[in-house]
Design an enzyme around this catalytic site. Structure first.
Site, PDB file in Angstrom:
ATOM      1  N   ILE A  94       4.058  18.262   7.891  1.00 50.17           N
ATOM      2  CA  ILE A  94       4.794  18.081   6.638  1.00 50.17           C
ATOM      3  C   ILE A  94       5.845  19.184   6.488  1.00 50.17           C
ATOM      4  O   ILE A  94       6.223  19.569   5.381  1.00 50.17           O
ATOM      5  CB  ILE A  94       3.856  18.053   5.414  1.00 50.17           C
ATOM      6  N   ASP A  95       6.343  19.665   7.637  1.00 49.58           N
ATOM      7  CA  ASP A  95       7.339  20.748   7.576  1.00 49.58           C
ATOM      8  C   ASP A  95       8.629  20.318   6.875  1.00 49.58           C
ATOM      9  O   ASP A  95       9.254  21.114   6.168  1.00 49.58           O
ATOM     10  CB  ASP A  95       7.627  21.281   8.985  1.00 49.58           C
ATOM     11  N   ASP A 136       4.264   0.357  11.983  1.00 47.12           N
ATOM     12  CA  ASP A 136       2.975  -0.093  11.451  1.00 47.12           C
ATOM     13  C   ASP A 136       2.642  -1.530  11.863  1.00 47.12           C
ATOM     14  O   ASP A 136       1.541  -2.010  11.571  1.00 47.12           O
ATOM     15  CB  ASP A 136       2.948   0.018   9.924  1.00 47.12           C
ATOM     16  N   ARG A 157      -4.438  10.099   3.361  1.00 46.20           N
ATOM     17  CA  ARG A 157      -3.527  10.969   4.103  1.00 46.20           C
ATOM     18  C   ARG A 157      -2.341  11.358   3.237  1.00 46.20           C
ATOM     19  O   ARG A 157      -1.753  12.397   3.376  1.00 46.20           O
ATOM     20  CB  ARG A 157      -3.023  10.247   5.360  1.00 46.20           C
ATOM     21  N   PRO A 178      -1.903  18.335  14.226  1.00 47.45           N
ATOM     22  CA  PRO A 178      -2.016  18.139  12.777  1.00 47.45           C
ATOM     23  C   PRO A 178      -0.896  17.257  12.234  1.00 47.45           C
ATOM     24  O   PRO A 178       0.130  17.087  12.880  1.00 47.45           O
ATOM     25  CB  PRO A 178      -1.900  19.559  12.211  1.00 47.45           C
ATOM     26  N   ARG A 179      -1.142  16.701  11.046  1.00 44.45           N
ATOM     27  CA  ARG A 179      -0.113  15.878  10.406  1.00 44.45           C
ATOM     28  C   ARG A 179       1.000  16.818   9.954  1.00 44.45           C
ATOM     29  O   ARG A 179       0.760  17.759   9.216  1.00 44.45           O
ATOM     30  CB  ARG A 179      -0.720  15.148   9.213  1.00 44.45           C
ATOM     31  N   LYS A 223       0.843  -1.211   0.000  1.00 44.33           N
ATOM     32  CA  LYS A 223       0.000   0.000   0.000  1.00 44.33           C
ATOM     33  C   LYS A 223       0.868   1.247   0.000  1.00 44.33           C
ATOM     34  O   LYS A 223       0.669   2.162  -0.798  1.00 44.33           O
ATOM     35  CB  LYS A 223      -0.893   0.009   1.231  1.00 44.33           C
ATOM     36  N   ASN A 224       1.892   1.294   0.876  1.00 45.37           N
ATOM     37  CA  ASN A 224       2.651   2.535   1.019  1.00 45.37           C
ATOM     38  C   ASN A 224       3.623   2.779  -0.122  1.00 45.37           C
ATOM     39  O   ASN A 224       4.084   3.903  -0.318  1.00 45.37           O
ATOM     40  CB  ASN A 224       3.346   2.568   2.380  1.00 45.37           C
ATOM     41  N   ILE A 226       8.268   6.413  16.918  1.00 43.56           N
ATOM     42  CA  ILE A 226       7.994   7.187  15.700  1.00 43.56           C
ATOM     43  C   ILE A 226       6.849   8.180  15.906  1.00 43.56           C
ATOM     44  O   ILE A 226       6.940   9.344  15.518  1.00 43.56           O
ATOM     45  CB  ILE A 226       7.668   6.254  14.510  1.00 43.56           C
ATOM     46  N   ARG A 247      -9.072   0.267   3.745  1.00 46.86           N
ATOM     47  CA  ARG A 247      -8.114   1.172   3.093  1.00 46.86           C
ATOM     48  C   ARG A 247      -6.784   0.463   2.836  1.00 46.86           C
ATOM     49  O   ARG A 247      -6.015   0.866   1.969  1.00 46.86           O
ATOM     50  CB  ARG A 247      -7.844   2.387   3.985  1.00 46.86           C
ATOM     51  N   CYS A 262      -3.723  13.768  11.863  1.00 49.24           N
ATOM     52  CA  CYS A 262      -2.999  12.490  11.978  1.00 49.24           C
ATOM     53  C   CYS A 262      -3.404  11.850  13.308  1.00 49.24           C
ATOM     54  O   CYS A 262      -3.192  12.404  14.361  1.00 49.24           O
ATOM     55  CB  CYS A 262      -1.495  12.768  11.962  1.00 49.24           C
TER      56      CYS A 262
HETATM   57  C1  EPZ Z   1       4.587   6.756   6.329  1.00 51.24           C
HETATM   58  O1  EPZ Z   1       3.932   7.884   6.889  1.00 51.24           O
HETATM   59  C2  EPZ Z   1       3.524   5.677   6.248  1.00 51.24           C
HETATM   60  N1  EPZ Z   1       2.426   6.134   5.397  1.00 51.24           N
HETATM   61  C3  EPZ Z   1       2.978   5.346   7.633  1.00 51.24           C
HETATM   62  O2  EPZ Z   1       2.115   4.227   7.491  1.00 51.24           O
HETATM   63  C4  EPZ Z   1       4.151   4.930   8.523  1.00 51.24           C
HETATM   64  O3  EPZ Z   1       3.674   4.730   9.836  1.00 51.24           O
HETATM   65  C5  EPZ Z   1       5.239   6.008   8.521  1.00 51.24           C
HETATM   66  O4  EPZ Z   1       5.650   6.292   7.172  1.00 51.24           O
HETATM   67  C6  EPZ Z   1       6.466   5.594   9.316  1.00 51.24           C
HETATM   68  O5  EPZ Z   1       7.023   4.443   8.747  1.00 51.24           O
HETATM   69  C7  EPZ Z   1       2.605   6.092   4.054  1.00 51.24           C
HETATM   70  O6  EPZ Z   1       3.648   5.689   3.557  1.00 51.24           O
HETATM   71  C8  EPZ Z   1       1.449   6.560   3.225  1.00 51.24           C
HETATM   72  P1  EPZ Z   1       7.000   9.891   8.413  1.00 51.24           P
HETATM   73  P2  EPZ Z   1       4.695   9.311   6.869  1.00 51.24           P
HETATM   74  O7  EPZ Z   1       7.078  11.117   7.575  1.00 51.24           O
HETATM   75  O8  EPZ Z   1       5.482   9.437   5.639  1.00 51.24           O
HETATM   76  C9  EPZ Z   1       7.181  13.272  11.768  1.00 51.24           C
HETATM   77  C10 EPZ Z   1       0.124   2.984   7.615  1.00 51.24           C
HETATM   78  O9  EPZ Z   1      -0.525   2.494   8.544  1.00 51.24           O
HETATM   79  N2  EPZ Z   1       7.273  14.207  10.640  1.00 51.24           N
HETATM   80  O10 EPZ Z   1       8.135   8.916   8.382  1.00 51.24           O
HETATM   81  O11 EPZ Z   1       3.710  10.367   7.204  1.00 51.24           O
HETATM   82  C11 EPZ Z   1       5.795  12.660  11.823  1.00 51.24           C
HETATM   83  O12 EPZ Z   1       4.926  13.504  12.537  1.00 51.24           O
HETATM   84  C12 EPZ Z   1       0.714   4.372   7.777  1.00 51.24           C
HETATM   85  O13 EPZ Z   1       0.345   2.423   6.516  1.00 51.24           O
HETATM   86  C13 EPZ Z   1       7.462  15.551  10.900  1.00 51.24           C
HETATM   87  O14 EPZ Z   1       7.557  15.973  12.051  1.00 51.24           O
HETATM   88  O15 EPZ Z   1       5.670   9.097   8.117  1.00 51.24           O
HETATM   89  C14 EPZ Z   1       6.020  11.346  12.526  1.00 51.24           C
HETATM   90  O16 EPZ Z   1       5.994  11.562  13.927  1.00 51.24           O
HETATM   91  C15 EPZ Z   1       0.464   4.934   9.170  1.00 51.24           C
HETATM   92  N3  EPZ Z   1       7.525  16.430   9.858  1.00 51.24           N
HETATM   93  C16 EPZ Z   1       7.416  10.957  12.068  1.00 51.24           C
HETATM   94  O17 EPZ Z   1       8.025  12.147  11.548  1.00 51.24           O
HETATM   95  C17 EPZ Z   1       7.406  15.998   8.548  1.00 51.24           C
HETATM   96  O18 EPZ Z   1       7.482  16.836   7.623  1.00 51.24           O
HETATM   97  C18 EPZ Z   1       7.428   9.880  10.987  1.00 51.24           C
HETATM   98  O19 EPZ Z   1       6.706  10.371   9.904  1.00 51.24           O
HETATM   99  C19 EPZ Z   1       7.207  14.619   8.314  1.00 51.24           C
HETATM  100  C20 EPZ Z   1       7.154  13.743   9.366  1.00 51.24           C
END
Ligand code: EPZ
Length: 437
Positions: free
Chosen positions: A129-130, A310, A96, A126-127, A25-26, A332, A402, A120
């Site tokens: 993406i900074d 995950d 998302r 919020p989620r 999926k990811n 994480i 999903r 999130c």
């Molecule tokens: C991906 O999310 C996956 N989703 C998530 O899977 C997975 O849990 C995660 O990676 C970690 O492996 C997809 O691939 C669609 P991150 P992502 O950016 O990319 C912080 C599932 O169940 N962060 O590695 O959003 C963030 O808040 C889902 O399949 C920032 O602070 O994860 C988090 O605490 C759930 N700023 C940590 O980093 C940013 O700009 C990890 O986030 C980006 C992230």
């Protein structure tokens, strides 16, 4: 009156047999948008037949790309005549990861707009993406974000050296997609190394990108001027694989997961051996057997190749049932134990303190009514149901749909008593649907 779906499981039956694992999926959530980078036709197969991929198909069509569903697992995408660069809220309401459209459209066309991602569930607030936005700015883009939309644009993207504060999967993939056409060389330091990061880089290279180092801490992207189409097969889903491996363990069964990459599962295979399972690896399969009582073990999630966050809800559910106490530490996300309240409704004894959950072990889940609070938490409810002595009814199963293709059918084929039932429900005063008893 409305209809609402429930998953109903009569547990306590060991699972036996083989299960075919679908595409990741990811990886799909990144690779399908990444196809828009090509001024040509892409054929992507081994896609999982799940809601999120269906939503993506509608989203890329809304931009003017031509998207043909060749079969349940294969999409043909022609991105030669894209006419729009803004994704509508209705197209990606449930995804998302719609933010991947920012990177790929910025990279190819110099502009993109997506709805601000939904909240999130896994972090408070919020989620974030900074890291993504900082990477786009480093490449020369201007960025705008309010509570409704995110907009990025650039007259020209210039390669830059970008260091991520933490190895974010999304930021690594998004910046990589923005940089494929940037003039010169871009480096991403402290990059994520997850299998789906490597898969996305391999796909982009198939289209004509020049990306090196994916799967290591530093990824180098040399900008190109043209990317044509190409054919690609998505990797198997590491998390679906792990969910079925844990299902074998929690039911005391003997299950072989097929069409997988054993290397991606090393952290879970090691943990299942640690608790006492027999885990045999083949070239493209893993067999998990239980030949005696399982014992406790501590788990600490981490970035790849660490234990995947995950699979944290799923392994915690298993650890509730083994002999002895275990501690699960989530490094994480800061809010990924909400599902433990649902497990407690089935008799689990878990104490959560911040990012650590302590399970007391030796729990036999009882029957009861629970809900899926998110995708992987929903998988944990299914695992608890499969192990329970009694009937477990799971609500909010749209989360599961999903990310897990045909999971009831696959578990039934392994011997589970699992059904999807529609119940009559009425909205309460708060608008929440409540089952008619
Ligand atoms: C991906 O999310 C996956 N989703 C998530 O899977 C997975 O849990 C995660 O990676 C970690 O492996 C997809 O691939 C669609 P991150 P992502 O950016 O990319 C912080 C599932 O169940 N962060 O590695 O959003 C963030 O808040 C889902 O399949 C920032 O602070 O994860 C988090 O605490 C759930 N700023 C940590 O980093 C940013 O700009 C990890 O986030 C980006 C992230």
């Amino acid at each position: 009156m409305e209809q609402e779906a429930r998953i109903v499981i009569n547990g306590g039956k060991p699972l036996f047999g083989k299960v075919h694992i679908n595409g990741a999926k990811n990886a799909a959530l990144a690779i399908v948008p990444a196809a828009l980078a090509a001024n040509g036709v892409c054929v992507i197969d081994n896609l999982p037949d799940i809601e999120d991929v269906n939503s993506l198909r509608k989203a890329i069509t809304s931009l003017g790309a031509v998207c043909v569903q060749r079969d349940a697992a294969t999409l043909e995408i022609d991105a030669r005549n894209i006419t729009r660069y803004a994704i509508g809220k209705e197209a990606v309401a449930h995804i998302r990861a719609s933010y991947y459209f920012l990177g790929v459209l910025l990279g190819r066309f110099g502009k993109a707009e997506v709805p601000t991602p939904g909240g999130c569930d896994l972090n408070v607030g919020p989620r974030m993406i900074d890291y993504h936005m900082r990477g786009f700015k480093a490449l020369g883009a201007t960025t705008y974000q309010d509570e409704h939309v995110i907009r990025v644009e650039a007259d020209k993207l210039i390669g830059a050296d970008i260091h991520l504060d933490s190895p974010s999967v999304g930021a690594t993939i998004n910046i990589m997609m923005a940089a494929v056409y940037a003039e010169g060389v871009t480096t991403i330091d402290n990059a994520a190394k997850e299998p789906h990061v490597v898969d996305t880089a391999n796909f982009l290279n198939r289209l004509g990108a020049k990306i090196k180092g994916a799967g290591t801490d530093t990824i180098r992207i040399t900008g190109v001027t043209e990317m044509t189409g190409g054919d690609y097969t998505v990797i198997p889903d590491q998390i679906e694989t792990g969910t079925y491996m844990i299902a074998a363990a929690i039911t005391g069964g003997d299950v072989t997961v097929e069409n997988i990459i054993p290397k991606h599962m090393e952290s879970l295979s090691a943990k299942l051996r640690d608790v006492g399972c027999t885990v045999d690896e083949g070239l493209e399969n893993i067999r998990v057997r239980v030949q005696g009582p399982l014992k406790s073990s501590n788990v600490r999630t981490g970035v790849y190749p660490g234990f995947p966050t995950d699979l944290q809800p799923q392994i915690t559910t298993l650890l509730c049932t083994v002999q002895g106490k275990s501690t699960v530490t989530e490094t994480i996300f800061d809010n990924r134990f909400l599902y433990t309240h649902e497990l407690q409704k089935l008799g689990a004894k878990i104490n959560v303190n911040g990012r650590a959950a302590k399970t007391c072990g030796s729990c036999t889940f009882t029957g009861g009514e629970v809900r899926a609070v998110d995708l992987r938490a929903g998988a944990a409810m299914v695992l608890a149901g499969l192990a329970a002595q009694g009937e477990v009814r799971i609500a909010n199963i749209h989360h599961l749909e999903r990310g897990y293709e045909r999971f009831e059918e696959k578990f039934r084929a392994l011997g589970a008593d699992i059904q999807r039932v529609e119940i009559n429900a009425m909205p309460g005063a708060d608008g929440e649907l409540r089952p008619l008893v």
